[in-house]
Design an enzyme around this catalytic site. Structure first.
Site, mmCIF file in Angstrom:
data_model
loop_
_atom_site.group_PDB
_atom_site.id
_atom_site.type_symbol
_atom_site.label_atom_id
_atom_site.label_comp_id
_atom_site.label_asym_id
_atom_site.label_seq_id
_atom_site.Cartn_x
_atom_site.Cartn_y
_atom_site.Cartn_z
ATOM 1 N N SER A 19 72.886 75.410 -4.093
ATOM 2 C CA SER A 19 71.735 75.323 -5.082
ATOM 3 C C SER A 19 70.677 74.524 -4.231
ATOM 4 O O SER A 19 69.396 74.337 -5.060
ATOM 5 C CB SER A 19 72.078 74.445 -6.312
ATOM 6 N N GLU A 89 77.171 64.628 -0.434
ATOM 7 C CA GLU A 89 78.619 64.803 -0.872
ATOM 8 C C GLU A 89 79.316 63.855 -1.623
ATOM 9 O O GLU A 89 80.423 63.352 -1.434
ATOM 10 C CB GLU A 89 79.685 65.423 0.444
ATOM 11 N N GLN A 91 80.546 63.427 -4.511
ATOM 12 C CA GLN A 91 81.588 63.532 -5.221
ATOM 13 C C GLN A 91 83.004 63.541 -4.517
ATOM 14 O O GLN A 91 83.998 63.371 -4.963
ATOM 15 C CB GLN A 91 81.723 65.069 -5.876
ATOM 16 N N LEU A 166 88.305 70.937 -1.432
ATOM 17 C CA LEU A 166 88.253 72.113 -0.210
ATOM 18 C C LEU A 166 87.073 72.147 0.460
ATOM 19 O O LEU A 166 86.087 72.868 -0.234
ATOM 20 C CB LEU A 166 88.937 73.364 -0.775
ATOM 21 N N CYS A 177 76.733 82.780 -12.125
ATOM 22 C CA CYS A 177 76.423 82.517 -13.367
ATOM 23 C C CYS A 177 77.923 82.540 -14.463
ATOM 24 O O CYS A 177 79.110 82.680 -13.758
ATOM 25 C CB CYS A 177 75.576 83.606 -14.020
ATOM 26 N N HIS A 180 79.762 85.693 -14.808
ATOM 27 C CA HIS A 180 80.471 86.131 -13.567
ATOM 28 C C HIS A 180 81.517 85.137 -12.998
ATOM 29 O O HIS A 180 82.068 85.332 -11.949
ATOM 30 C CB HIS A 180 79.497 86.710 -12.426
#
Length: 184
Positions: A19, A89, A91, A166, A177, A180
């Site tokens: 993104s 990063e 998270q 990972l 989306c 999908h």
């Protein structure tokens, strides 16, 4: 742009894989450098996909960074003249990041953290919900779904692996989306 003698703030940049989170972080940090602010950049030690010494975006943007395993390591550097700290990063860091970000803001430092808000299962990822709640400013980015070209908010894991963390790129993930995105 905030100066060091102003109140510290937390800005969070989040979204799915591809993104543009790291690209946006680098853009904001480079603007601070142009504004003659002292900037330090950190990324999680697990993210050595492109470089050990630089933070790289998937589209090739880069900025010098420090590789750290724990945000406590930030305090081993001289922060007296630092105006802005970028953390990529986010998270992947332990919940200690919450306390460390608070300490940095108490020093009047502008902290900009970027990371995935959701894991591949569409669940809140690590410390990101707390960082988002603490943030003075949030930028949520989206990608383009590789299946239908609609707006994508989720990271589709392409390989079978049940580990939450990972580290990977286009070989392991693609943006999707809701229609999908399949939880594997």
């Amino acid at each position: 742009m905030l100066r060091k003698n102003d109140n510290g703030v937390l800005e969070v940049i989040c979204g799915c894989m591809f993104s543009g989170k790291t690209e946006e972080l680098i853009r904001v940090l480079k603007r601070a450098i142009i504004a003659k602010q002292k900037v330090l950049v950190f990324k999680h030690a697990s993210d050595i996909r492109y470089s050990h010494e630089e933070l790289y975006s998937h589209n090739g943007q880069k900025i010098t960074s420090h590789l750290i395993s724990n945000t406590k390591e930030i305090f081993s550097l001289d922060l007296d003249e630092v105006d802005v700290i970028g953390i990529d990063e986010a998270q992947f860091f332990s919940d200690d990041i919450l306390e460390h970000v608070e300490l940095l803001m108490e020093k009047g430092i502008r902290v900009i953290a970027a990371g995935l808000d959701l894991d591949y299962r569409r669940k809140p990822f690590g410390c990101m919900p707390q960082l988002l709640a603490m943030a003075n400013k949030v930028t949520k980015l989206s990608a383009i779904c590789v299946q239908c070209n609609d707006e994508a908010h989720y990271s589709q894991r392409l390989i079978h692996n049940n580990q939450i963390v990972l580290v990977g790129a286009a070989d392991s993930y693609e943006p999707r989306c809701r229609k999908h995105h399949k939880i594997t």
